[in-house]
Write a protein that holds these residues in place. Sequence first.
Motif, mmCIF file in Angstrom:
data_model
loop_
_atom_site.group_PDB
_atom_site.id
_atom_site.type_symbol
_atom_site.label_atom_id
_atom_site.label_comp_id
_atom_site.label_asym_id
_atom_site.label_seq_id
_atom_site.Cartn_x
_atom_site.Cartn_y
_atom_site.Cartn_z
ATOM 1 N N ALA A 111 39.145 24.825 32.946
ATOM 2 C CA ALA A 111 39.520 26.017 34.154
ATOM 3 C C ALA A 111 40.589 26.996 32.683
ATOM 4 N N LEU A 112 40.507 27.426 31.687
ATOM 5 C CA LEU A 112 41.045 28.547 30.692
ATOM 6 C C LEU A 112 39.122 28.850 30.453
ATOM 7 N N GLU A 113 38.483 28.586 30.709
ATOM 8 C CA GLU A 113 37.150 28.915 30.165
ATOM 9 C C GLU A 113 37.207 29.704 31.194
ATOM 10 N N ASN A 114 36.608 28.859 32.454
ATOM 11 C CA ASN A 114 35.882 29.607 33.746
ATOM 12 C C ASN A 114 36.439 30.595 34.782
ATOM 13 N N HIS A 115 38.383 30.994 33.245
ATOM 14 C CA HIS A 115 38.555 32.007 34.377
ATOM 15 C C HIS A 115 39.436 33.054 33.436
ATOM 16 N N CYS A 116 39.252 33.104 31.807
ATOM 17 C CA CYS A 116 39.155 33.522 30.331
ATOM 18 C C CYS A 116 40.104 34.966 31.049
ATOM 19 N N GLY A 117 38.812 35.673 31.972
ATOM 20 C CA GLY A 117 38.895 37.529 32.157
ATOM 21 C C GLY A 117 39.914 37.580 33.018
ATOM 22 N N LEU A 118 40.387 36.893 34.394
ATOM 23 C CA LEU A 118 41.192 37.000 34.812
ATOM 24 C C LEU A 118 42.387 36.379 34.510
ATOM 25 N N ASN A 140 43.474 51.140 41.919
ATOM 26 C CA ASN A 140 43.280 51.675 43.265
ATOM 27 C C ASN A 140 44.170 51.459 44.323
ATOM 28 N N LEU A 141 45.190 50.322 44.097
ATOM 29 C CA LEU A 141 45.932 50.298 45.035
ATOM 30 C C LEU A 141 47.528 50.634 44.133
ATOM 31 N N LYS A 142 48.648 50.790 44.777
ATOM 32 C CA LYS A 142 49.819 51.285 44.760
ATOM 33 C C LYS A 142 49.930 49.504 43.776
ATOM 34 N N GLN A 143 50.969 50.167 43.650
ATOM 35 C CA GLN A 143 51.401 49.071 41.702
ATOM 36 C C GLN A 143 52.062 47.872 42.785
ATOM 37 N N LYS A 144 53.093 47.880 43.451
ATOM 38 C CA LYS A 144 53.230 46.965 44.537
ATOM 39 C C LYS A 144 51.808 45.572 44.439
ATOM 40 N N ALA A 184 35.861 37.961 39.078
ATOM 41 C CA ALA A 184 37.063 38.366 40.212
ATOM 42 C C ALA A 184 38.059 39.413 39.291
ATOM 43 N N ALA A 185 37.859 39.069 37.419
ATOM 44 C CA ALA A 185 38.329 40.143 36.584
ATOM 45 C C ALA A 185 38.169 42.077 36.871
ATOM 46 N N LYS A 186 37.381 42.250 37.256
ATOM 47 C CA LYS A 186 36.717 43.045 37.926
ATOM 48 C C LYS A 186 37.283 43.692 39.352
ATOM 49 N N ALA A 187 37.097 42.815 39.825
ATOM 50 C CA ALA A 187 37.512 42.896 41.095
ATOM 51 C C ALA A 187 39.248 43.508 41.405
ATOM 52 N N LEU A 188 39.906 42.610 40.382
ATOM 53 C CA LEU A 188 41.048 42.444 40.088
ATOM 54 C C LEU A 188 41.896 44.429 39.091
ATOM 55 N N TRP A 189 41.178 44.726 38.388
ATOM 56 C CA TRP A 189 40.841 45.959 37.703
ATOM 57 C C TRP A 189 40.642 47.172 38.887
ATOM 58 N N ALA A 205 48.608 45.495 43.582
ATOM 59 C CA ALA A 205 48.326 45.917 42.446
ATOM 60 C C ALA A 205 48.421 44.627 42.201
ATOM 61 N N VAL A 206 50.339 44.405 41.762
ATOM 62 C CA VAL A 206 50.753 42.855 41.606
ATOM 63 C C VAL A 206 50.456 41.546 42.316
ATOM 64 N N MET A 207 50.216 41.635 43.581
ATOM 65 C CA MET A 207 50.172 41.138 44.732
ATOM 66 C C MET A 207 48.629 40.182 44.973
ATOM 67 N N GLU A 208 47.932 41.253 44.339
ATOM 68 C CA GLU A 208 46.564 40.707 44.228
ATOM 69 C C GLU A 208 46.261 39.996 42.343
ATOM 70 N N ALA A 209 46.963 40.227 41.562
ATOM 71 C CA ALA A 209 46.891 39.272 40.758
ATOM 72 C C ALA A 209 46.981 38.082 41.035
ATOM 73 N N ARG A 210 48.404 38.187 41.731
ATOM 74 C CA ARG A 210 48.794 36.594 42.290
ATOM 75 C C ARG A 210 47.981 36.078 42.997
ATOM 76 N N ARG A 211 47.388 36.720 43.952
ATOM 77 C CA ARG A 211 46.466 35.903 44.916
ATOM 78 C C ARG A 211 45.004 35.842 44.229
ATOM 79 N N HIS A 212 44.513 36.308 43.123
ATOM 80 C CA HIS A 212 43.305 35.534 42.241
ATOM 81 C C HIS A 212 43.089 34.610 41.400
ATOM 82 N N LEU A 213 45.215 34.799 40.548
ATOM 83 C CA LEU A 213 45.365 33.211 40.498
ATOM 84 C C LEU A 213 45.894 32.176 41.166
ATOM 85 N N VAL A 214 46.397 32.377 42.526
ATOM 86 C CA VAL A 214 46.340 31.420 43.501
ATOM 87 C C VAL A 214 44.818 30.614 43.250
ATOM 88 N N GLU A 215 43.795 31.702 43.089
ATOM 89 C CA GLU A 215 42.741 31.432 43.894
ATOM 90 C C GLU A 215 41.713 30.655 42.787
#
Length: 322
Positions: free
Chosen positions: A201-208, A151-155, A141-146, A157-167
């Motif tokens: 949860a912290l351990e599972n998603h530490c990279g993200l 590759n995306l515009k800032q706005k 998930a962290a690799k995909a977010l990076w 990319a930030v929405m992608e960060a929120r989507r990954h966190l919500v998932e």
Amino acid sequence: GPAEVGLGALPAGLRAAVRDLVGDLDGLFTALGLREESFAVGALSRVIAAELASYAPARNRRRTANNKASVVFVDRTLDLAGAVGHHGDNLAEKILSVLPKLPGHKTDVMVNMVELTALQTTDETCSIIAPGCLAQPNDPAAKALWESFMNLKQKEAVMEARRHLVEASSRENLPIKMSMGEVTPEQLSSYIQLFRNNLKALENHCGLLQLVLATVQTLKHPQTSKWDNFLAFERLLLQTIGESEMPSVLNQLLPMIKSYNERTKDDYTCEDFLVLLVYMYSVVGEIRSGKELDAAEEEVKKALVKTICDEPEPSPLLQKIT
């Protein structure tokens, strides 16, 4: 400079370096079985391309090689405007520019992890908690977010960060309150807080979480708003350079060069001016020299020297320069 520089016009050390490079390139192309066609952009590139074209072993190789290739040589001095400009609407670029470097690394940064702990401190230099970083090879998930940061515009990319966190929150059954609209650093922080007291949860998603924290810290950083000021000023410069001569552009710049005691947080520092000057001289092309230009440059030099001398704690870059 002169219209056509030959290898003989270069200093002895540079001549030797060019010959070494040509020999190395020929060795590489021999190993790849290439028959190259060379193109050059810039004076030094033309010298190297010409040397490679007339190099005896390379001529023999080109007669027998099977694979064709185009080789483009570009003078890096022609690329300076890109390196010092602030045109990229790219979150990865901002994160790498704004956050402090990870010790011993050139391409990774320190992410402050205090927000994920019970230790609440306002001391930014707090070194009890080890910093996070951007390299997360074991977290898909962290690799995909990076990738989206790059590759995306800032706005977006930030929405992608929120989507990954919500998932990630949904997977861990954390009580997340969904909200639509623009993503703010505060909103991302509130989502991150949900993971704080859940070690699994912290351990599972530490990279993200490290990448999202890097995003929050970058968006809140004062340097980010300065980035936008830089962009506006560079656009204005391009406009002004198109309409007037270099001396008048330098004279416009002069009142903005302020000493340490006169500066506010929104004013440009010495390093900022050096970056702006590199940008200006890179985009202006041929400059007509004369008394007016000499006088304007002299005034800017004086102002910069005074500002550098007035710095109470010169940065590592200024120390290197002086």
